[in-house]
Design a protein around this motif. Structure first.
Motif, PDB file in Angstrom:
ATOM      1  N   VAL A 134       0.800  -1.271  -0.011  1.00 46.07           N
ATOM      2  CA  VAL A 134       0.058   0.083  -0.164  1.00 46.07           C
ATOM      3  C   VAL A 134       0.886   1.281  -0.142  1.00 46.07           C
ATOM      4  CG1 VAL A 134      -1.863  -1.287   0.987  1.00 46.07           C
ATOM      5  CG2 VAL A 134      -0.233  -0.112   2.499  1.00 46.07           C
ATOM      6  N   LEU A 135       2.177   1.157   0.369  1.00 51.06           N
ATOM      7  CA  LEU A 135       3.095   2.338   0.341  1.00 51.06           C
ATOM      8  C   LEU A 135       3.465   2.768  -1.170  1.00 51.06           C
ATOM      9  CD1 LEU A 135       5.499   1.181   3.234  1.00 51.06           C
ATOM     10  CD2 LEU A 135       3.568   2.889   3.117  1.00 51.06           C
ATOM     11  N   ALA A 136       2.881   1.995  -2.266  1.00 48.68           N
ATOM     12  CA  ALA A 136       3.271   2.321  -3.547  1.00 48.68           C
ATOM     13  C   ALA A 136       2.970   3.570  -3.829  1.00 48.68           C
ATOM     14  CB  ALA A 136       3.027   1.053  -4.415  1.00 48.68           C
ATOM     15  N   ALA A 137       1.803   4.022  -3.615  1.00 47.32           N
ATOM     16  CA  ALA A 137       1.201   5.216  -3.835  1.00 47.32           C
ATOM     17  C   ALA A 137       2.166   6.581  -3.403  1.00 47.32           C
ATOM     18  CB  ALA A 137      -0.103   5.545  -3.291  1.00 47.32           C
ATOM     19  N   ARG A 138       2.819   6.358  -2.323  1.00 50.25           N
ATOM     20  CA  ARG A 138       3.946   7.282  -1.705  1.00 50.25           C
ATOM     21  C   ARG A 138       5.068   7.631  -2.439  1.00 50.25           C
ATOM     22  NH1 ARG A 138       5.297   6.445   4.656  1.00 50.25           N
ATOM     23  NH2 ARG A 138       3.070   6.971   4.824  1.00 50.25           N
ATOM     24  N   LEU A 273      -1.756  -3.515  -3.866  1.00 49.78           N
ATOM     25  CA  LEU A 273      -1.216  -2.784  -4.742  1.00 49.78           C
ATOM     26  C   LEU A 273      -2.359  -2.145  -5.539  1.00 49.78           C
ATOM     27  CD1 LEU A 273       1.532  -1.274  -6.077  1.00 49.78           C
ATOM     28  CD2 LEU A 273       1.563  -3.376  -7.683  1.00 49.78           C
ATOM     29  N   ALA A 274      -3.441  -2.724  -6.221  1.00 52.95           N
ATOM     30  CA  ALA A 274      -4.464  -2.291  -6.908  1.00 52.95           C
ATOM     31  C   ALA A 274      -5.142  -1.356  -5.894  1.00 52.95           C
ATOM     32  CB  ALA A 274      -5.269  -3.475  -7.433  1.00 52.95           C
ATOM     33  N   TRP A 275      -5.307  -1.755  -4.796  1.00 54.90           N
ATOM     34  CA  TRP A 275      -6.204  -0.800  -3.743  1.00 54.90           C
ATOM     35  C   TRP A 275      -5.660   0.535  -3.805  1.00 54.90           C
ATOM     36  CZ3 TRP A 275      -5.223   1.098   1.241  1.00 54.90           C
ATOM     37  CH2 TRP A 275      -6.377   1.465   1.957  1.00 54.90           C
ATOM     38  N   ALA A 276      -4.311   0.492  -3.301  1.00 48.30           N
ATOM     39  CA  ALA A 276      -3.526   1.837  -3.185  1.00 48.30           C
ATOM     40  C   ALA A 276      -3.370   2.601  -4.249  1.00 48.30           C
ATOM     41  CB  ALA A 276      -2.009   1.350  -2.733  1.00 48.30           C
ATOM     42  N   LEU A 277      -3.398   1.999  -5.661  1.00 49.30           N
ATOM     43  CA  LEU A 277      -3.226   2.967  -6.796  1.00 49.30           C
ATOM     44  C   LEU A 277      -4.472   3.445  -7.370  1.00 49.30           C
ATOM     45  CD1 LEU A 277      -0.207   1.232  -8.404  1.00 49.30           C
ATOM     46  CD2 LEU A 277      -0.177   3.134  -6.952  1.00 49.30           C
ATOM     47  N   GLY A 278      -5.401   2.964  -6.485  1.00 47.56           N
ATOM     48  CA  GLY A 278      -6.918   3.309  -7.104  1.00 47.56           C
ATOM     49  C   GLY A 278      -7.372   2.568  -8.467  1.00 47.56           C
ATOM     50  N   PRO A 325      -8.575   5.295  -2.650  1.00 44.63           N
ATOM     51  CA  PRO A 325      -9.241   4.747  -1.641  1.00 44.63           C
ATOM     52  C   PRO A 325      -9.593   5.063  -0.166  1.00 44.63           C
ATOM     53  CG  PRO A 325      -6.961   3.510  -1.525  1.00 44.63           C
ATOM     54  CD  PRO A 325      -6.927   4.865  -2.756  1.00 44.63           C
ATOM     55  N   PRO A 326     -10.624   5.444   0.210  1.00 46.30           N
ATOM     56  CA  PRO A 326     -10.967   5.734   1.626  1.00 46.30           C
ATOM     57  C   PRO A 326     -10.157   4.781   2.739  1.00 46.30           C
ATOM     58  CG  PRO A 326     -12.816   4.734   0.920  1.00 46.30           C
ATOM     59  CD  PRO A 326     -11.968   4.700  -0.111  1.00 46.30           C
ATOM     60  N   GLY A 327      -9.624   5.268   3.676  1.00 45.13           N
ATOM     61  CA  GLY A 327      -8.726   4.730   4.532  1.00 45.13           C
ATOM     62  C   GLY A 327      -7.142   4.386   4.149  1.00 45.13           C
ATOM     63  N   LEU A 328      -6.689   5.039   3.033  1.00 45.02           N
ATOM     64  CA  LEU A 328      -5.281   4.916   2.508  1.00 45.02           C
ATOM     65  C   LEU A 328      -4.486   5.336   3.772  1.00 45.02           C
ATOM     66  CD1 LEU A 328      -3.053   3.970   0.653  1.00 45.02           C
ATOM     67  CD2 LEU A 328      -3.442   6.100  -0.351  1.00 45.02           C
ATOM     68  N   ALA A 329      -4.928   6.670   4.095  1.00 44.34           N
ATOM     69  CA  ALA A 329      -3.971   7.440   4.979  1.00 44.34           C
ATOM     70  C   ALA A 329      -4.031   6.678   6.482  1.00 44.34           C
ATOM     71  CB  ALA A 329      -4.532   8.918   5.286  1.00 44.34           C
ATOM     72  N   THR A 334      -0.500   3.168   9.945  1.00 42.75           N
ATOM     73  CA  THR A 334      -0.532   2.036  10.863  1.00 42.75           C
ATOM     74  C   THR A 334       0.906   1.459  10.506  1.00 42.75           C
ATOM     75  OG1 THR A 334      -2.736   1.462  10.767  1.00 42.75           O
ATOM     76  CG2 THR A 334      -1.184  -0.420  11.183  1.00 42.75           C
ATOM     77  N   LEU A 335       1.169   1.331   8.968  1.00 38.51           N
ATOM     78  CA  LEU A 335       2.523   0.849   8.569  1.00 38.51           C
ATOM     79  C   LEU A 335       3.607   1.810   9.198  1.00 38.51           C
ATOM     80  CD1 LEU A 335       1.954  -0.308   4.959  1.00 38.51           C
ATOM     81  CD2 LEU A 335       2.973  -1.722   6.704  1.00 38.51           C
ATOM     82  N   ASP A 336       3.456   3.113   9.247  1.00 35.58           N
ATOM     83  CA  ASP A 336       4.553   4.008   9.579  1.00 35.58           C
ATOM     84  C   ASP A 336       4.954   3.487  11.174  1.00 35.58           C
ATOM     85  OD1 ASP A 336       4.935   5.265   7.284  1.00 35.58           O
ATOM     86  OD2 ASP A 336       3.330   7.077   7.771  1.00 35.58           O
ATOM     87  N   GLN A 337       4.046   3.339  11.925  1.00 35.49           N
ATOM     88  CA  GLN A 337       4.055   2.986  13.374  1.00 35.49           C
ATOM     89  C   GLN A 337       4.842   1.737  13.234  1.00 35.49           C
ATOM     90  OE1 GLN A 337       0.621   2.659  15.466  1.00 35.49           O
ATOM     91  NE2 GLN A 337       1.539   2.277  17.515  1.00 35.49           N
ATOM     92  N   VAL A 338       4.335   0.772  12.568  1.00 29.11           N
ATOM     93  CA  VAL A 338       5.253  -0.557  12.659  1.00 29.11           C
ATOM     94  C   VAL A 338       6.550  -0.504  12.301  1.00 29.11           C
ATOM     95  CG1 VAL A 338       5.105  -2.931  11.570  1.00 29.11           C
ATOM     96  CG2 VAL A 338       3.002  -1.761  12.313  1.00 29.11           C
ATOM     97  N   LEU A 339       6.715   0.371  11.242  1.00 34.19           N
ATOM     98  CA  LEU A 339       8.177   0.727  10.610  1.00 34.19           C
ATOM     99  C   LEU A 339       9.065   1.524  11.672  1.00 34.19           C
ATOM    100  CD1 LEU A 339       7.724   1.289   6.977  1.00 34.19           C
ATOM    101  CD2 LEU A 339       8.424  -1.051   7.970  1.00 34.19           C
ATOM    102  N   ASP A 340       8.465   2.287  12.374  1.00 33.85           N
ATOM    103  CA  ASP A 340       9.231   3.039  13.228  1.00 33.85           C
ATOM    104  C   ASP A 340       9.798   1.964  14.464  1.00 33.85           C
ATOM    105  OD1 ASP A 340       8.914   5.477  11.975  1.00 33.85           O
ATOM    106  OD2 ASP A 340       7.092   5.984  13.202  1.00 33.85           O
TER     107      ASP A 340
END
Length: 483
Positions: A134-138, A273-278, A325-329, A334-340
């Motif tokens: 889901v980080l692909a859009a970033r 990946l499809a969800w994150a890229l819309g 998609p709604p909920g991407l942020a 959540t991933l940012d917290q896990v990666l931190d």
């Protein structure tokens, strides 16, 4: 700060054994490494593949890889920290155990469930780790994806409008022809849309000799030329099965997903990946599968279908999944917290390893790092040359097909059409001539029948006919008429 400095100066090995053959796994690993590097400037891991790296592999990312003869031999110089991430196969747990016994510290960054580590550290259902795809859009800009799609249209024959299907789905016989019917329904789209083409993801090495794609390109060019002389509602003849899309890099995979009308997946990373890229998407899987686990993260249970029939039944929901998609942020946070947390643990392991480093291995590490960078640079140069050659050969092939083989075939067919048309015109002219002669003869007969002599001799002709006994000359009721 000390942890970041220790991490930047340590020799960190990142498990990437499944990435060379799988662009989707390579994309996920690349995204995770980019996130760690953004938190620790100067962090530059070496990929541990378990086998010699190949610049032509579809999962090639151009990052330095550890030079080794096999996946179980000790790495020289040894690693300070080994990062378990992604898919453990082939040989990941065994290598991690051998490195741990040799004194290498081990850390985890979003590993797969097959590592059999703690659930809260592994990618899986809610209360675990979301899919890193889901980080692909970033990290991938729309302009980059558009440019790579343009390359795919020329080099790999990517259609302008297509339904993208994960290759594993078509290799499995799911309920006979039910999947084919569902894909045909998705290709028709909504009312008023032109039918799209079904494209099959087919990762493969970067090579110029590809008979399957070449024949598909030739067939498409022939249909395109034939369509120029057909009615507006003419449908292409099709045939040959879904279009084989040769994905040769992780970025090309993301570009193909972003431009698809619908993505039909079976794995959770492709679905994410499809969800994150819309891109509108649907996944085939059962309850409890990785795709179902990701649907639990997004809250859209209809995104997973157990069979082709359910895909057709929820087709309106599929096309509604388009755009940001709604909920991407929320998932990104959540991933940012896990990666931190993962980076914090990684820094601690690196700091502990730095304290135990021997003083005499600095030159050996520098020499090995230089060899790794030289190998990565050479691989990038060869990769760029091969990609340019592939682009040139595909463009030349399309130009040749347009100007010679296909055009000559079209001209030959059109020449036959001209001959038939001329024969038809000659037959039509002969028919008109015969019609004119028949009309003249009929006019002469009418004039003869209208003369006084013909009418006066009528009773005599009838009497003669009865006397001669000619059935064709006798008419019932003639005697009554004469009387």
């Amino acid at each position: 700060m000390a942890g970041k400095f220790a991490l930047a100066g340590s020799r960190v090995g990142w498990w990437a054994g499944a990435e060379p053959a799988d662009p989707l796994a390579a994309l996920t690993g690349w995204l995770l490494r980019q996130e760690v590097a953004s938190r620790c400037p100067g962090f530059s891991p070496v990929l541990v593949l378990g086998a010699p790296a190949s610049w032509a592999a579809p999962g090639f990312t151009g990052e330095p890889a550890a030079l080794q003869s096999d996946g179980t031999s000790a790495l020289r110089p040894p690693l300070d920290v080994f990062v378990a991430s992604g898919n453990p196969e082939p040989g990941g747990p065994k290598l991690a155990q051998s490195l741990s016994e040799a004194g290498t510290a081990c850390a985890v960054v979003a590993p797969g469930e097959a590592w059999e580590l703690m659930e809260r550290l592994s990618v899986g259902p809610p209360f675990a780790v979301p899919e890193p795809a889901v980080l692909a859009a970033r990290h991938l800009s729309p302009s980059l994806l558009d440019a790579r799609r343009a390359y795919l249209r020329v080099a790999e024959g990517l259609p302008g409008d297509y339904v993208l299907v994960e290759g594993g789905l078509l290799s499995e016989d799911r309920e006979g022809s039910g999947l084919e019917l569902a894909l045909a329904r998705l290709a028709r789209g909504t009312a008023g849309e032109r039918s799209a083409e079904v494209v099959r993801l087919a990762p493969g090495p970067l090579c110029a000799d590809d008979a399957e794609v070449s024949s598909a390109l030739r067939r498409r060019r022939s249909e395109t030329e034939e369509g120029r002389y057909q009615p507006e509602d003419w449908e292409a003849e099709g045939g040959g099965g879904p279009w084989p899309l040769r994905i040769t890099s992780p970025v090309d995979l993301a570009a193909a997903v972003a431009g698809a009308r619908v993505v039909v997946a079976t794995s959770a990373p492709l679905m994410a990946l499809a969800w994150a890229l819309g891109a509108p998407h649907v996944a085939l899987g059962r309850e409890g599968s990785p795709a179902s686990n990701f649907a639990a993260w997004t809250g859209d249970a209809t995104a997973v279908a157990e069979g082709p029939g359910e895909v057709v039944a929820t087709i309106d929901n599929i096309f509604a999944r388009k755009g940001a998609p709604p909920g991407l942020a929320r998932l990104e946070a959540t991933l940012d917290q896990v990666l931190d947390e993962a980076v914090s643990d990684l820094e601690k392991e690196a700091a502990g390893a730095a304290e135990g480093q021997r003083a005499g291995n600095g030159e050996e590490r520098a020499a090995e790092r230089l060899r790794e960078l030289e190998a990565a640079n050479e691989a990038l140069r060869m990769r760029m040359a091969a990609e340019r050659l592939r682009f040139g050969e595909r463009a030349a092939f399309l130009e040749q097909a347009a100007n010679t083989t296909v055009e000559s075939a079209i001209k030959a067919v059109h020449g036959q059409d001209v001959m038939l048309r001329r024969r038809f015109e000659e037959t039509e002219r002969e028919m008109h001539r015969l019609q004119e002669e028949t009309a003249v003869q009929q006019a002469e007969l009418r004039r003869i029948y209208g003369t006084l002599t013909w009418r006066a001799l009528g009773p005599l002709r009838q009497w003669y006919g009865r006397a001669a006994g000619s059935p064709s000359s006798y008419k019932p009721g003639a005697e009554k008429a004469e009387s």
